[in-house]
Enzyme design. Structure first.
Site, PDB file in Angstrom:
ATOM      1  N   VAL A 810       0.821  -1.211   0.000  1.00  0.00           N
ATOM      2  CA  VAL A 810       0.000   0.000   0.000  1.00  0.00           C
ATOM      3  C   VAL A 810       0.851   1.255   0.000  1.00  0.00           C
ATOM      4  CG1 VAL A 810      -1.977  -1.083   1.116  1.00  0.00           C
ATOM      5  CG2 VAL A 810      -0.170  -0.098   2.534  1.00  0.00           C
ATOM      6  N   GLY A 811       2.160   1.117   0.021  1.00  0.00           N
ATOM      7  CA  GLY A 811       3.016   2.299  -0.020  1.00  0.00           C
ATOM      8  C   GLY A 811       4.478   1.931  -0.020  1.00  0.00           C
ATOM      9  N   ASP A 932      10.094  15.923  11.024  1.00  0.00           N
ATOM     10  CA  ASP A 932       9.818  15.702   9.597  1.00  0.00           C
ATOM     11  C   ASP A 932       8.325  15.869   9.311  1.00  0.00           C
ATOM     12  OD1 ASP A 932      10.380  13.042   7.162  1.00  0.00           O
ATOM     13  OD2 ASP A 932      10.514  15.217   6.981  1.00  0.00           O
TER      14      ASP A 932
END
Length: 1102
Positions: A810-811, A932
């Site tokens: 999925v990623g 981040d």
């Protein structure tokens, strides 16, 4: 009606064809149905190759089981589980009228569940789980009156549970979790008297839990976690005498916990956490004699902890953390002999820690942090042999630490920071060589650091700052290969820094400021290849700056100020390309300023004042375009002219050149330094007119006889240089609540040094050693799970992802690949398989620093923070187990051309992300910073609730040739100009990055664009406002902007974004203030008085 007739006609035509075929072949009718079913499958592995039309009966076919009738056998069971089938389920399934069991689980079947399934009137077991079925559950399922097990979890089924479910009077198991089921629960569910297990978690079910649930008199398992259920918990739940598991966490339940639940005397697990429950904890819970796991954390519960909880004699884990509980900890908790975990942190508890807790011989994890506890730490804690983690930080505890703590127990984590503890550090804390994190900072401890700590082989973080410790730097400490952080600042250490410090090969942070260290800085410090922060300020160090220090190529922050260093500054300083802060002020350094400083393109602050530097200011300093916080060359012996190249430092906020021997004119191009907040040219030999600078003060120019022009005497014929009159509005004109908050933030913030990052561990941790293939314990695997998740294994993860098959991806990212995994227990996880760079050798053991980081991240819980459920290391595979976010990332959705996020959703996301960050910044203790923040790290659940993810992850990913990499600086387009490696700078960097995300939400633009399209979004917005004023033209054109209230609200939020992205970190609000401003903006709906647009853009533009 016509469509229904057409479907019926198609069915009868198919039936006729099957009958015709059966006349010409020997295969019986049910065999023909099966061949029709097979024709709709894609059998990639040819598992059904023996389904042969030439057979007379299908009874020998794969997956088919028949009755024993020899003449005309009937198909009773069809089991095609895990056959790698795709395609659809044919309506011909309805022809198998004798079928008792249908199992198609763990395949890739899609499409709708055919309504003809209702014709299988003999069906007892229906298992369709782990496929991709969509559409609604057919109402015809209510015709299966013999059905006992309905197992359809982990599909894409939508719609509501049909009312006809209530007709399945034989139903024992109803398992529908991990789908897209919505709507309310049917009240007819109360008809299911034989139902033992109802599991429908991870859906979108809303409404209340119907009181009719009390009719399910056989119910043992009730699992409805992670839905949108609201309202009060029905008191009828107390009618379920056989109930063993109540799993209702992460919903929107409100009101009180019903005391009737105490009638469920078989209850073993009660998980109500992450709801909106209020009121006191019912004392009647103490009657649940079988209860083992009680999780009530993160609600709004108040009042005192009932002493009756001490009657739970079989309890193993109790977690009441993150509520508003008051009063004292009941001493009766000491009666729970089998208690292993007790978490009461982040409440408002007072009084002393009961000594009775020290009788809990099985206690392994105790967290009482972030309360208002006083008094001593019970001496008996030192005798708890199973104690693994002890966290008592941020209280007002006094007295001494039990002297034999660690003698009997195998401590891994000990955090007693931010208390009033005195006396000495116990000698036995690492006696069993398992201590990873030791944080005793901010107390009144005295004496030396015990040898047992300095020789602790497993130690990763040693944080002892802000005490009264004495002695010398422990040279033995650097024989331990895992140490990444040594914080000894603000103590009374003396003597030299030993040469052995060069042996700390994994060291990333060395903080020795504000002590009495003397002698020269050892050259061996240059061997610390991973060092990111070195702070030796405010000591009595002498000698020259060793050139070897510039071999530390990872240095981001170097603070050597306020010592007695002498000699010249080596030109090798220009090779520290990662350096963001360099402080050398208040020493005796001499010679010229190295021109190589111009190579430090990442430098944001340069402090060299109070030395003996001579010669001219190198024009190469004008290349430091990232310099933003300060350039301080004051109180030296510099001569010559001020190089005009310094006007390239367009982001610079403070320029201090005073008390030198500079001559010539102040370059007129300095008028372009619009970001300057402060400057000082006094006490030099400067001449000529003063440029048109902002915030002009006479004190910044005195001591220069040749200078003229305002604020000094007028120059002859210098009318062109006269400054224009200020047109700013008085501060009293702005009465908006948002502006008041902002003014308080800006006015109240002062520059200060903040301690380096300390790691926090507050969530339950279950550590399980995996088994090797021979069944013996393996030292090469480690699973760490954060309960109340069930203890699944590495093999479960492999099975759930088909050995990490591409179809489950999925990623992908720089850190590794993310897979979706639905486990047998019903949990959907995002499994991040980290990219491994271990080459050769047996490197399967998880190093201590990695474990410490994982435990830190897993201990953070907040509704707007992605939960790390655990870590698994097995045969070289490192897996991070995250909460699954079905909507993906904000960045993916927002920057998709088809994005349809309206302003209400965008604002909800903005506020949620802000609340998550505010929790990390202000409510965790010690505070945690993300480093981040970006739109791709803000993940969305089904309700578009924002969840901040991936914080701290870069610190735990193995990099080549290193145990753990230094803290990252963020992502391109989100990095604050002044970003440095301390908490102070990192906090403000988070706020800047969040401001960029706000601008993305408002404008729809990516953080970085081509130059011809405006470059980065921050400068594009500022330029637009300067050119066209604050108007709707800056907003995302995809939004509906006809509603003036919405536009006004968006422009108010835009102002907040501009404050967050202020060039000066001092001008940025805290995350807590950002949350307040956002909430206030929503309340006022754009009706606040506005900031003066010109002033806003002037104070925030570079």
């Amino acid at each position: 009606m016509v469509k229904e007739m057409m479907k019926l006609a198609v069915f009868f035509i198919s039936l006729l064809l099957i009958l015709l075929i059966s006349e010409t072949t020997g295969l019986n009718l049910e065999g023909q149905y099966l061949l029709e079913i097979k024709s709709k499958f894609v059998d990639a592995k040819q598992n059904l190759r023996n389904w042969n039309s030439n057979d007379s009966v299908p009874c020998g076919w794969t997956g088919v089981m028949c009755s024993n009738y020899s003449s005309d056998p009937e198909v009773l069971s069809l089991n095609l589980s895990s056959m790698v089938l795709s395609g659809k389920l044919s309506p011909s399934i309805g022809g198998l009228v004798h079928l008792k069991q249908l199992d198609l689980s763990y395949n890739g079947l899609s499409g709708k569940i055919p309504k003809e399934i209702g014709n299988c009137s003999s069906l007892e077991i229906l298992k369709l789980n782990n496929n991709q079925f969509d559409g609604e559950i057919p109402v015809e399922i209510g015709k299966l009156v013999s059905l006992e097990n309905l197992i359809i979890y982990n599909n894409r089924i939508s719609g509501s549970l049909p009312v006809e479910i209530g007709n399945l009077l034989s139903l024992s198991q109803l398992v529908t979790y991990s789908n897209n089921i919505s709507g309310q629960l049917p009240r007819s569910i109360g008809n299911l008297k034989r139902l033992t297990s109802f599991r429908a978690g991870q859906n979108m079910i809303s409404g209340s839990l119907p009181s009719e649930i009390g009719g399910c008199e056989s119910l043992v398992m009730l699992g409805l976690a992670q839905n949108q259920l609201s309202g009060e918990l029905p008191k009828e739940i107390g009618m379920l005498k056989k109930l063993s598991q109540v799993i209702l966490w992460e919903n929107e339940f409100s009101g009180f916990i019903p005391r009737e639940i105490s009638n469920c005397t078989s209850l073993e697990t009660l998980a109500l956490y992450k709801n909106q429950l209020v009121g006191p904890i019912p004392k009647e819970l103490g009657d649940l004699q079988s209860l083992e796991f009680l999780y009530l954390y993160r609600n709004g519960l108040n009042g005192t902890i009932p002493r009756e909880i001490g009657n739970l004699s079989y309890a193993i884990e109790i977690d009441f953390s993150e509520n508003a509980l008051t009063g004292e900890i009941p001493l009766e908790l000491g009666n729970i002999e089998g208690l292993e975990l007790l978490y009461l942190f982040e409440n408002q508890l007072t009084g002393t820690i009961p000594v009775e807790l020290s009788t809990l011989k099985n206690l392994s994890k105790l967290d009482l942090s972030i309360n208002a506890l006083t008094g001593p730490i019970p001496l008996g804690f030192q005798y708890l042999r199973g104690l693994f983690m002890l966290q008592l930080f941020q209280n007002s505890l006094s007295g001494t630490i039990p002297p034999k703590l660690g003698w009997y127990s195998d401590l891994w984590v000990l955090d007693m920071s931010d208390n009033h503890l005195s006396g000495r550090i116990p000698s036995y804390l690492c006696l069993h060589s398992n201590m990873i994190i030791l944080n005793l900072g901010t107390n009144n401890l005295s004496g030396n650091i015990p040898t047992g700590i300095t020789t602790c082989k497993t130690l990763v973080q040693l944080r002892l700052a802000r005490n009264n410790l004495v002695g010398r730097f422990p040279s033995n400490l650097c024989k331990q290969v895992n140490v990444t952080a040594i914080e000894l600042g603000q103590n009374r250490f003396r003597g030299s820094i030993p040469r052995e410090v060069g042996n700390c090969s994994a060291l990333q942070r060395l903080q020795l400021a504000d002590n009495g260290f003397t002698g020269e800085l050892p050259r061996e410090i240059g061997m610390l290849s991973q060092l990111g922060t070195l702070n030796i300020s405010s000591n009595k160090l002498t000698g020259e700056v060793p050139s070897e220090i510039f071999n530390c190529k990872m240095l981001q922050r170097l603070d050597m100020c306020c010592n007695n260093f002498s000699g010249t500054l080596p030109s090798e300083v220009g090779s520290l390309y990662q350096l963001e802060l360099l402080k050398l002020s208040n020493n005796n350094l001499s010679g010229t300023i190295p021109v190589a400083l111009g190579n430090l393109s990442r430098l944001t602050e340069l402090q060299m004042g109070g030395n003996l530097f001579n010669g001219s200011i190198p024009r190469e300093l004008g290349s430091l375009t990232g310099l933003q916080i300060a350039l301080n060359l004051s109180y030296n012996k510099l001569t010559g002219e001020i190089p005009p190249e310094l006007s390239n430092l367009v982001m610079l906020e403070f320029l201090l050149l005073n008390n030198n021997n500079l001559s010539g004119e102040i370059p007129s191009s300095f008028a372009n330094l619009s970001s300057l907040l402060g400057y000082n040219f006094s006490y030099n030999s400067l001449t000529g007119p003063i440029p048109l600078l902002r915030n002009i003060s006479m004190s910044s120019f005195i001591g220069n006889e040749g200078l003229c022009g305002p604020p000094l005497n007028q120059c002859i014929q210098t009318q062109p240089f006269a400054p224009s009159q200020s047109t700013g509005k008085p501060g009293g004109m702005r009465s908006s609540k948002i502006i008041a908050i902002t003014a308080a933030v800006i006015g109240g913030v002062s520059l200060m040094l903040i301690a380096l990052i300390v790691y926090l561990m507050r969530r339950p941790v279950r550590t399980v050693a995996s088994s090797a293939q021979d069944g013996q314990p393996s030292e090469m695997s480690l699973d760490i799970y954060f309960p109340p998740k069930e203890g699944f294994t590495f093999q479960d993860l492999v099975a759930a992802t088909d050995n990490f098959d591409e179809s489950f991806v999925v990623g992908r990212g720089a850190c590794g690949t993310v897979y979706k995994a639905v486990l047998p227990a019903g949990y959907t996880l995002a499994v991040k398989k980290l990219a491994s760079n271990h080459e050769g050798g047996n490197n399967n053991n998880v190093d201590n620093s990695f474990r410490a980081e994982i435990l830190t991240l897993g201990n953070i819980r907040h509704r707007n923070i992605v939960k790390l459920h655990g870590f698994c290391n097995h045969q070289g595979s490192n897996l991070l187990l995250y909460e699954y976010m079905p909507k993906g990332s904000l960045g993916e959705i927002l920057h998709d051309p088809s994005c349809n996020l309206d302003w209400s959703k965008r604002f909800k996301i903005a506020l949620g992300a802000a609340q998550g960050l505010a929790y990390l910044h202000h409510d965790c203790k010690p505070r945690i910073f993300h480093r981040d923040i970006k739109s791709n790290n803000i993940l969305l659940d089904d309700k578009f609730e924002a969840h901040v993810g991936d914080f701290g992850l870069a610190k735990v990913i193995d990099m080549p040739h290193s145990k753990s990499m230094s803290a990252i600086a963020g992502s391109y387009g989100y990095i604050a100009p002044e970003y440095a490696y301390t908490m102070k700078v990192t906090e403000k960097s988070d706020i800047y990055s969040y401001g960029v995300v706000l601008l993305e939400l408002l404008t729809g633009k990516a953080p970085v664009q081509p130059i011809d399209q405006g470059g980065d979004v921050v400068n594009w917005v500022r330029s637009y406002i300067r050119r066209d004023a604050l108007s709707s033209g800056v907003l995302d054109a995809r939004l509906t902007l006809e509603d003036e209230r919405i536009v006004s609200h968006m422009l108010t939020v835009l102002k907040i974004a501009l404050l967050c992205t202020s060039v000066s970190p001092v001008a940025r609000p805290s995350m807590r203030q950002v949350v307040l401003m956002l909430i206030e903006s929503e309340r006022s709906e754009g009706e606040q008085e506005h900031l003066d647009t010109e002033e806003l853009t002037q104070t925030t533009t570079p």
